[in-house]
Design a protein around this motif. Structure first.
Motif, mmCIF file in Angstrom:
data_model
loop_
_atom_site.group_PDB
_atom_site.id
_atom_site.type_symbol
_atom_site.label_atom_id
_atom_site.label_comp_id
_atom_site.label_asym_id
_atom_site.label_seq_id
_atom_site.Cartn_x
_atom_site.Cartn_y
_atom_site.Cartn_z
ATOM 1 N N GLU A 69 25.119 -85.560 28.347
ATOM 2 C CA GLU A 69 23.823 -86.184 28.080
ATOM 3 C C GLU A 69 22.871 -85.999 29.256
ATOM 4 O OE1 GLU A 69 26.762 -87.625 27.804
ATOM 5 O OE2 GLU A 69 26.962 -87.599 25.609
ATOM 6 N N ASN A 72 21.735 -82.334 29.393
ATOM 7 C CA ASN A 72 20.673 -82.072 28.416
ATOM 8 C C ASN A 72 19.323 -82.542 28.952
ATOM 9 O OD1 ASN A 72 22.680 -81.163 26.728
ATOM 10 N ND2 ASN A 72 22.691 -82.980 25.418
ATOM 11 N N GLU A 105 18.862 -80.593 21.575
ATOM 12 C CA GLU A 105 18.120 -81.474 22.486
ATOM 13 C C GLU A 105 16.792 -80.846 22.886
ATOM 14 O OE1 GLU A 105 18.099 -85.178 24.626
ATOM 15 O OE2 GLU A 105 19.595 -84.360 23.229
#
Length: 512
Positions: A69, A72, A105
């Motif tokens: 995460e 990204n 993303e």
């Protein structure tokens, strides 16, 4: 508002740096930011500009340098700063590499992106181990699945019953740790335990290891060998073809880890030849070339340039000397004709080739850097008595040549035109890997590479720590530098060139 940059999801290939695509190399060459994974060959980072920001993105099982995460978000952030971002991913971005998640993303954040496919270890690693995935006599299809699924899932999504009855070759990525479970499940659902299995670790690189067994024996064999990730597993009759088609692992230097200590700019010539012979090459430059800083040396070089027409011979002892001298020369004159009728001597074919790039004819070329041979090559053109000879060398150089020429009656100016200084950067992590794992050979191409390697690593201590470690010298002057450390080179090149050094490595055989 500054326009957003572009993120390029680039497949770095399976490990062999030569398998990067042309598009990937082009994008690396103009990257502002490079974010790379653990399985990317770090030598590829050298294709990025020196100003590029290099970020390790990690991602090995249980060892994520940056959580997905956050990674990204990092890609989005760097792109919004207007930067060209290369996300360098092992193999192909969309094959078990979470590239699809990163692309999603970027799309959600409205960041321009491009995906550059890469050669996958799915077929590249077996190829280098002599295992084709399809063959008319065995099978005409193959199935690929991963042995490392999302750990948050409640169970496996693999249908072992279906896999067991599906004809053709089966390829498992990231399945080393679960190979016993996978093999047992396939046999439980009907696959013959005698089915051939091949495993290829660090495929396509000089570190490659292969293991062959059957579905019933492969887990025990892997445990006995300590066979760990990263590896590709191939199940099927095609594994039998390895006995005839194993081309890569039969190369003469396969399995030999060799350290190259030349300057970063020159290392590629030696590294390329070693890689072609199957070696695992660690480029650890110990020196780099730097301009002169000493005021007196600069004055001496300036005087030599102003009086260049008075010399009968210019003598170059290395390609570095050619490059450094002509950098200064063209700043003063701008025209090669200012050299006049001076004769040129170059020690070794590499130095001669550097002069020939400038369309200059070399009049004398001793192949070996021995003072007597240099003097003899010049004397073949006539007596050297009262000739003015300009030696263009490093700041610190062997005094034997100017002394010998002076004793023969020549008027010698020994002028420095560059310095060799210590290289301490470890862009690719090769130095750290050497400290941890050692090597089979260290190659030395000059006295200065010996001295600077010793200053950085303590050569005798390295030889004591890693008993298999051996040393290779390009010639007598380099060997003398080793002997000053009480180290006798394991081999010395007969011909004092890069090609001679490679041949010395090829000829070496352990004592009976």
């Amino acid at each position: 508002m500054k326009a957003a940059g572009t993120v390029y999801l680039v497949g770095a290939g399976p490990g062999d740096a030569g398998l990067l695509t042309l598009r990937g190399a082009e994008l690396l060459g103009r990257a502002d930011v490079v974010v790379y994974d653990a399985l990317v060959n770090p030598e590829l980072l050298r294709l990025a500009p020196p100003t590029a920001e290099i970020i390790y993105g990690g991602k090995r099982a249980r060892a994520h340098a940056i959580p997905q995460e956050q990674l990204n978000a990092l890609l989005v952030q760097k792109a919004r700063e207007g930067k060209t971002v290369v996300r360098l991913k092992g193999g192909d971005p969309y094959l078990f590499g979470r590239g699809g998640e990163e692309a999603e993303e970027l799309a959600a954040a409205r960041i321009p992106f491009e995906v550059v496919p890469g050669i996958s270890s799915i077929y590249a690693a077996p190829n280098y181990a002599g295992i084709p995935l399809t063959h008319r006599s065995c099978c005409s299809s193959f199935t690929v699945f991963t042995g490392h699924e999302d750990p948050t899932k409640g169970g496996t999504s693999l249908d072992y019953a279906q896999l067991a009855r599906t004809p053709g070759t089966k390829v498992i990525l990231m399945g080393v740790e679960r190979i016993r479970e996978i093999a047992e499940e396939l046999m439980r659902h009907g696959m013959d335990g005698a089915t051939p299995v091949g495993m290829v670790r660090w495929g396509t690189t000089g570190r490659q290891e292969s293991l062959v067994g059957t579905l019933a024996t492969i887990a025990d064999l892997a445990a006995e060998r300590g066979f760990t990730a990263p590896a590709v597993t191939v199940i099927g009759e095609v594994v039998h073809l390895r006995e005839r088609l194993n081309w890569f692992e039969h190369r003469p230097l396969f399995g030999q880890r060799i350290v190259v200590t030349r300057t970063r700019e020159q290392a590629s010539q030696l590294s390329r030849q070693l890689l072609e012979l199957g070696a695992d090459v660690l480029e650890i430059p110990t020196i780099k070339i730097a301009p002169l800083t000493d005021r007196q040396q600069l004055e001496d070089l300036k005087d030599a340039l102003e009086g260049i027409g008075c010399y009968d011979w210019l003598v170059f002892t290395s390609p570095n000397g050619v490059t450094a001298f002509f950098d200064y020369f063209f700043k003063v004159f701008g025209d090669v004709r200012a050299l006049g009728n001076v004769r040129l001597a170059a020690i070794g074919p590499a130095t001669a080739a550097k002069l020939q790039e400038l369309h200059l004819r070399v009049d004398a070329m001793p192949r070996q850097y021995l003072a007597k041979q240099v003097a003899q090559a010049i004397r073949e053109h006539g007596s050297v008595e009262n000739l003015k000879i300009l030696l263009l060398r490093a700041e610190t150089a062997n005094p034997e040549l100017p002394r010998l020429l002076s004793e023969m009656g020549a008027i010698v100016d020994d002028v420095a035109c560059y310095r060799t200084v210590a290289e301490t950067e470890d862009v690719t992590g090769a130095a750290e890997r050497f400290k941890e794992e050692g090597a089979d050979w260290i190659t030395f191409t000059s006295s200065s590479t010996v001295e600077h390697f010793h200053a950085r690593f303590d050569l005798p201590a390295c030889l004591a720590q890693f008993p298999r470690l051996k040393t290779a010298s390009i010639g007598p002057e380099t060997s003398k530098a080793l002997q000053r450390l009480n180290v006798t080179p394991t081999v010395e090149a007969r011909e004092h060139t890069i090609e001679g050094l490679v041949q010395a490595l090829r000829r070496w055989r352990p004592a009976e």
